[in-house]
Scaffold this motif. Structure first.
Motif, PDB file in Angstrom:
ATOM      1  N   GLU A   1       0.774  -1.237  -0.024  1.00 17.80           N
ATOM      2  CA  GLU A   1      -0.049  -0.064  -0.175  1.00 17.80           C
ATOM      3  C   GLU A   1       0.832   1.051  -0.009  1.00 17.80           C
ATOM      4  O   GLU A   1       0.643   2.239   0.689  1.00 17.80           O
ATOM      5  CB  GLU A   1      -1.013  -0.142   1.188  1.00 17.80           C
ATOM      6  CG  GLU A   1      -1.991  -1.147   1.272  1.00 17.80           C
ATOM      7  CD  GLU A   1      -2.690  -1.412   2.614  1.00 17.80           C
ATOM      8  OE1 GLU A   1      -2.594  -0.064   3.218  1.00 17.80           O
ATOM      9  OE2 GLU A   1      -3.746  -2.080   2.442  1.00 17.80           O
ATOM     10  N   VAL A   2       1.921   1.169  -0.745  1.00 19.93           N
ATOM     11  CA  VAL A   2       2.770   2.435  -1.009  1.00 19.93           C
ATOM     12  C   VAL A   2       2.459   3.090  -2.164  1.00 19.93           C
ATOM     13  O   VAL A   2       2.122   2.439  -3.358  1.00 19.93           O
ATOM     14  CB  VAL A   2       4.246   2.175  -0.861  1.00 19.93           C
ATOM     15  CG1 VAL A   2       5.253   3.400  -1.131  1.00 19.93           C
ATOM     16  CG2 VAL A   2       4.359   1.209   0.620  1.00 19.93           C
ATOM     17  N   ARG A   3       2.511   4.423  -2.445  1.00 20.10           N
ATOM     18  CA  ARG A   3       2.045   5.186  -3.567  1.00 20.10           C
ATOM     19  C   ARG A   3       3.066   4.977  -4.697  1.00 20.10           C
ATOM     20  O   ARG A   3       4.327   4.618  -4.269  1.00 20.10           O
ATOM     21  CB  ARG A   3       1.658   6.682  -3.267  1.00 20.10           C
ATOM     22  CG  ARG A   3       0.612   6.780  -2.275  1.00 20.10           C
ATOM     23  CD  ARG A   3       0.701   8.365  -2.208  1.00 20.10           C
ATOM     24  NE  ARG A   3      -0.542   8.801  -1.416  1.00 20.10           N
ATOM     25  CZ  ARG A   3      -1.681   9.048  -1.900  1.00 20.10           C
ATOM     26  NH1 ARG A   3      -1.860   9.033  -3.136  1.00 20.10           N
ATOM     27  NH2 ARG A   3      -2.777   9.152  -1.191  1.00 20.10           N
ATOM     28  N   MET A   4       2.723   5.020  -5.915  1.00 22.77           N
ATOM     29  CA  MET A   4       3.652   5.013  -6.845  1.00 22.77           C
ATOM     30  C   MET A   4       4.584   6.364  -6.999  1.00 22.77           C
ATOM     31  O   MET A   4       4.430   7.440  -6.386  1.00 22.77           O
ATOM     32  CB  MET A   4       2.818   4.918  -8.260  1.00 22.77           C
ATOM     33  CG  MET A   4       1.722   3.698  -8.550  1.00 22.77           C
ATOM     34  SD  MET A   4       1.054   3.830 -10.102  1.00 22.77           S
ATOM     35  CE  MET A   4       2.534   3.691 -11.223  1.00 22.77           C
ATOM     36  N   GLY A   5       5.988   6.046  -7.455  1.00 18.74           N
ATOM     37  CA  GLY A   5       6.876   6.808  -7.555  1.00 18.74           C
ATOM     38  C   GLY A   5       7.779   6.787  -6.376  1.00 18.74           C
ATOM     39  O   GLY A   5       7.904   5.835  -5.693  1.00 18.74           O
ATOM     40  N   THR A   6       8.713   7.674  -5.918  1.00 21.97           N
ATOM     41  CA  THR A   6       9.512   7.995  -4.929  1.00 21.97           C
ATOM     42  C   THR A   6      10.576   6.683  -4.894  1.00 21.97           C
ATOM     43  O   THR A   6      11.091   6.095  -3.886  1.00 21.97           O
ATOM     44  CB  THR A   6       8.900   7.821  -3.590  1.00 21.97           C
ATOM     45  OG1 THR A   6       8.195   6.542  -3.532  1.00 21.97           O
ATOM     46  CG2 THR A   6       7.846   8.917  -3.657  1.00 21.97           C
ATOM     47  N   GLY A   7      11.186   6.373  -6.124  1.00 25.02           N
ATOM     48  CA  GLY A   7      12.129   5.188  -6.417  1.00 25.02           C
ATOM     49  C   GLY A   7      11.474   3.918  -6.195  1.00 25.02           C
ATOM     50  O   GLY A   7      10.293   3.611  -6.195  1.00 25.02           O
ATOM     51  N   LYS A   8      12.485   3.109  -6.249  1.00 25.23           N
ATOM     52  CA  LYS A   8      12.367   1.711  -6.192  1.00 25.23           C
ATOM     53  C   LYS A   8      12.189   0.886  -4.877  1.00 25.23           C
ATOM     54  O   LYS A   8      12.024  -0.228  -4.764  1.00 25.23           O
ATOM     55  CB  LYS A   8      13.346   0.693  -6.887  1.00 25.23           C
ATOM     56  CG  LYS A   8      13.538   1.151  -8.373  1.00 25.23           C
ATOM     57  CD  LYS A   8      14.434   0.285  -9.220  1.00 25.23           C
ATOM     58  CE  LYS A   8      14.231  -1.320  -9.175  1.00 25.23           C
ATOM     59  NZ  LYS A   8      15.233  -2.105  -9.939  1.00 25.23           N
ATOM     60  N   GLY A   9      12.425   1.985  -3.825  1.00 24.21           N
ATOM     61  CA  GLY A   9      12.520   1.135  -2.440  1.00 24.21           C
ATOM     62  C   GLY A   9      13.741   1.165  -1.874  1.00 24.21           C
ATOM     63  O   GLY A   9      14.728   1.348  -2.417  1.00 24.21           O
ATOM     64  N   THR A  10      13.778   0.251  -0.747  1.00 21.19           N
ATOM     65  CA  THR A  10      15.070  -0.063  -0.017  1.00 21.19           C
ATOM     66  C   THR A  10      15.611  -1.415  -0.568  1.00 21.19           C
ATOM     67  O   THR A  10      14.840  -2.177  -1.299  1.00 21.19           O
ATOM     68  CB  THR A  10      14.764  -0.027   1.272  1.00 21.19           C
ATOM     69  OG1 THR A  10      13.838  -1.159   1.780  1.00 21.19           O
ATOM     70  CG2 THR A  10      14.314   1.334   1.704  1.00 21.19           C
ATOM     71  N   HIS A  11      16.867  -1.719  -0.351  1.00 20.15           N
ATOM     72  CA  HIS A  11      17.359  -2.773  -0.644  1.00 20.15           C
ATOM     73  C   HIS A  11      17.316  -4.013   0.283  1.00 20.15           C
ATOM     74  O   HIS A  11      17.388  -3.862   1.564  1.00 20.15           O
ATOM     75  CB  HIS A  11      18.889  -2.730  -0.678  1.00 20.15           C
ATOM     76  CG  HIS A  11      19.892  -3.804  -0.999  1.00 20.15           C
ATOM     77  ND1 HIS A  11      20.630  -4.518  -0.020  1.00 20.15           N
ATOM     78  CD2 HIS A  11      20.128  -4.717  -2.135  1.00 20.15           C
ATOM     79  CE1 HIS A  11      21.317  -5.508  -0.466  1.00 20.15           C
ATOM     80  NE2 HIS A  11      20.983  -5.646  -1.794  1.00 20.15           N
ATOM     81  N   LYS A  12      16.748  -5.034  -0.381  1.00 18.42           N
ATOM     82  CA  LYS A  12      16.464  -6.069   0.546  1.00 18.42           C
ATOM     83  C   LYS A  12      17.241  -7.368   0.655  1.00 18.42           C
ATOM     84  O   LYS A  12      17.758  -7.947   1.577  1.00 18.42           O
ATOM     85  CB  LYS A  12      15.005  -6.725   0.035  1.00 18.42           C
ATOM     86  CG  LYS A  12      13.891  -5.484   0.453  1.00 18.42           C
ATOM     87  CD  LYS A  12      13.442  -5.440   1.912  1.00 18.42           C
ATOM     88  CE  LYS A  12      12.529  -4.498   1.980  1.00 18.42           C
ATOM     89  NZ  LYS A  12      12.347  -4.364   3.563  1.00 18.42           N
ATOM     90  N   PHE A  13      17.744  -7.751  -0.633  1.00 19.65           N
ATOM     91  CA  PHE A  13      18.757  -8.891  -0.822  1.00 19.65           C
ATOM     92  C   PHE A  13      19.524  -9.138  -2.203  1.00 19.65           C
ATOM     93  O   PHE A  13      19.009  -8.242  -2.802  1.00 19.65           O
ATOM     94  CB  PHE A  13      17.764 -10.423  -0.714  1.00 19.65           C
ATOM     95  CG  PHE A  13      16.677 -10.534  -1.614  1.00 19.65           C
ATOM     96  CD1 PHE A  13      16.770 -11.223  -2.735  1.00 19.65           C
ATOM     97  CD2 PHE A  13      15.611 -10.190  -1.290  1.00 19.65           C
ATOM     98  CE1 PHE A  13      16.131 -11.331  -3.676  1.00 19.65           C
ATOM     99  CE2 PHE A  13      14.486 -10.371  -2.304  1.00 19.65           C
ATOM    100  CZ  PHE A  13      14.928 -10.771  -3.463  1.00 19.65           C
TER     101      PHE A  13
END
Length: 222
Positions: A117-129
C-alpha cells in the motif's frame, strides 16, 4: 632568536617522522562472502537470465569437480538465502568427509522492494537482498572428493529442495547443453546434415532500378 628557529624546526621534523604512517596495502586477503558482493547495491532492472542462442555451451559442463548439480526445467532467479541454505544442506550431509565444493554462480544483482500500500513513484524502495540469474542447464554446484556417488546425489537432492526449480545430477564427462538439448556427436552430425545451401533469393524489383543504384545494393547471402 634566529638561533632558536633551527632547533625548533629540527624538533618539529623529528616529531613528524615519529608519527606512525598507515599501511597502504595488506599482504593478507580480506574475508569475502561469495554470496554478497563488496560493492554497494545499485539500482538495476529485474531482468531475465541471459540465454545462449548462438550455440554457446558456457556454464553447462563440469569444469573442476567430479559431480555437479544443474538446473533442468526453467531459468530462475535465486537469492543469496537460497544458495546459502543449499550449501548448508550439502555440508551437513557430507560432514566429516573429504571433499571440495565449487560454486558456479554468485549473487551480483541487488533486489529492491517496497512495502504494501505504497504510492507510486519515490524510487524503487530499499535494498532487501542479493540475487543471481541462473539460465536453464546452468551448473550451480560442483563437488570433488572421496565421496560415494549415491551420497553426493542425495546431498544435491536435499540442496535442490531448498531452492526453486528442478535440478538434475550430472557427472564428469557428460555432454554440455544448448538449452535443453545435449550436444552429442550424433546431434552435431545431424546439424551438419541440415546445413543445406539455399539458392539466393530473387528480387524482381532490382531490375527496375537504374545501373548506378544497383551497384549500391549489398549482395544477398546464400
Amino acid at each position: 632568536m634566529q638561533s632558536l628557529l633551527p632547533s625548533i624546526a629540527s624538533r618539529f621534523r623529528t616529531e613528524v617522522r615519529s608519527i606512525p604512517l598507515p599501511r597502504l596495502f595488506s599482504t593478507t586477503s580480506t574475508a569475502r562472502d561469495w554470496l554478497r558482493p563488496r560493492t554497494d547495491p545499485k539500482l538495476r532492472f529485474k531482468g531475465s537470465p541471459r540465454v545462449h542462442t548462438g550455440g554457446s555451451t558456457r556454464g553447462t559442463k563440469i569444469a573442476w569437480g567430479d559431480y555437479g548439480m544443474r538446473l533442468s526445467d526453467y531459468h530462475q532467479r535465486l537469492s543469496a538465502t537460497h544458495l546459502k541454505n543449499a550449501e548448508t544442506a550439502i555440508k551437513t550431509k557430507l560432514r566429516g568427509m573429504k571433499y571440495k565444493l565449487y560454486k558456479r554462480v554468485a549473487c551480483n544483482i541487488a533486489v529492491f522492494q517496497k512495502g504494501n500500500e505504497v504510492r507510486m513513484g519515490t524510487g524503487k524502495g530499499t535494498h532487501k537482498f542479493w540475487a543471481t540469474r541462473v539460465p536453464v542447464s546452468c551448473l550451480v554446484f560442483e563437488l570433488k572428493g572421496e565421496v560415494h556417488e549415491q551420497i553426493v546425489k542425495e546431498a544435491f537432492r536435499l540442496a535442490g529442495n531448498k531452492m526453486p526449480g528442478k535440478y538434475e545430477f550430472v557427472k564428469k564427462g557428460d555432454p554440455p547443453m544448448i538449452g535443453k538439448t545435449p550436444v552429442t556427436p550424433e546431434f552435431l552430425k545431424e546439424l551438419e546434415d541440415r546445413n543445406v545451401k539455399l539458392p539466393p533469393k530473387k528480387r524482381a524489383w532490382v531490375d527496375t532500378l537504374p545501373e548506378h543504384k544497383r551497384k549500391l545494393l549489398k549482395p544477398l547471402k546464400p
